[in-house]
Design an enzyme around this catalytic site. Sequence first.
Site, PDB file in Angstrom:
ATOM      1  N   HIS A 158      64.665   7.147  81.120  1.00 27.46           N
ATOM      2  CA  HIS A 158      63.505   7.853  80.417  1.00 27.46           C
ATOM      3  C   HIS A 158      64.019   8.802  79.293  1.00 27.46           C
ATOM      4  O   HIS A 158      65.252   9.158  79.622  1.00 27.46           O
ATOM      5  CB  HIS A 158      62.664   8.694  81.421  1.00 27.46           C
ATOM      6  N   HIS A 170      57.800   8.145  87.462  1.00 24.08           N
ATOM      7  CA  HIS A 170      58.853   8.349  88.638  1.00 24.08           C
ATOM      8  C   HIS A 170      59.199   9.660  88.741  1.00 24.08           C
ATOM      9  O   HIS A 170      59.361  10.160  89.853  1.00 24.08           O
ATOM     10  CB  HIS A 170      59.975   7.532  88.514  1.00 24.08           C
TER      11      HIS A 170
END
Length: 292
Positions: free
Chosen positions: A244, A186
Amino acid sequence: MERGPAVGAGGGARAQIWALLGCLVRVLLWVASALLYFGSEQAARLLGSPCLRRLYHAWLAAVVIFGPLLQFHVNPRTIFASHGNFFNIKFVNSAWGWTCTFLGGFVLLVVFLATRRVAVTARHLSRLVVGAAVWRGAGRAFLLIEDLTGSCFEPLPQGLLLRELPDRRSCLAAGHQWRGYTVSSHTFLLTFCCLLMAEEAAVFAKYLAHGLPAGAPLRLVFLLNVLLLGLWNFLLLCTVIYFHQYTHKVVGAAVGTFAWYLTYGSWYHQPWSPGIPGHGLFPHPHSSHKHN
């Protein structure tokens, strides 16, 4: 005999109301058109500035490097902290599709209106094909890295138990978890899309400066791209704050920046490439004197 004047008076009142509404609609359309033209001119001037584009690159780097520090100062229960939030599902997961749709329309209009040549238009649109190949190739490379660096774990109430299974497929087939180094796809995609859109949209300032056709539809498409670029910046900030691990995000953004440099910063300057945005669209400064 006495109803005629009443009917006539009622019809006149309705006519006045319709005339007033028509006048109001024309005023609103004029205001909308003025805002469209003013907004597109200002946005084109900002995106067309080389200095501001360099600052924009520094902004993206700061977002990825220092943005995670904001996790200590934001509400962890906000909607943007959920993987299932509307923007994450509808926009981030389909970021390349949104970018291709909006940016493809903009490039198509700008190039064709400037040149009226299908071949030149197709050449410029091929940059989006290259971008799609970069996105697919990077996604496969990230999965390969995760496969090569990962191990299989069985989730237990006491924790995770390491299992000696050779690859991800057999691990997942057994109902276990495969854990390896996961580059943030992403962060990569949003960084790449931001750099790509800023580069492509910057050509609109030169397009306007040359007095080429710039009606309301083209300006609207341009502003929609600007809004999408703003959304990608916001969602990139949300991604680096809430999702993340730090190194996964930094590596993803670094790969996205490197992909932009290889294409827009290097290859597209070669004659055997799709060309940089704006290449071949505008006359050379001295073209009007070549017959003198």
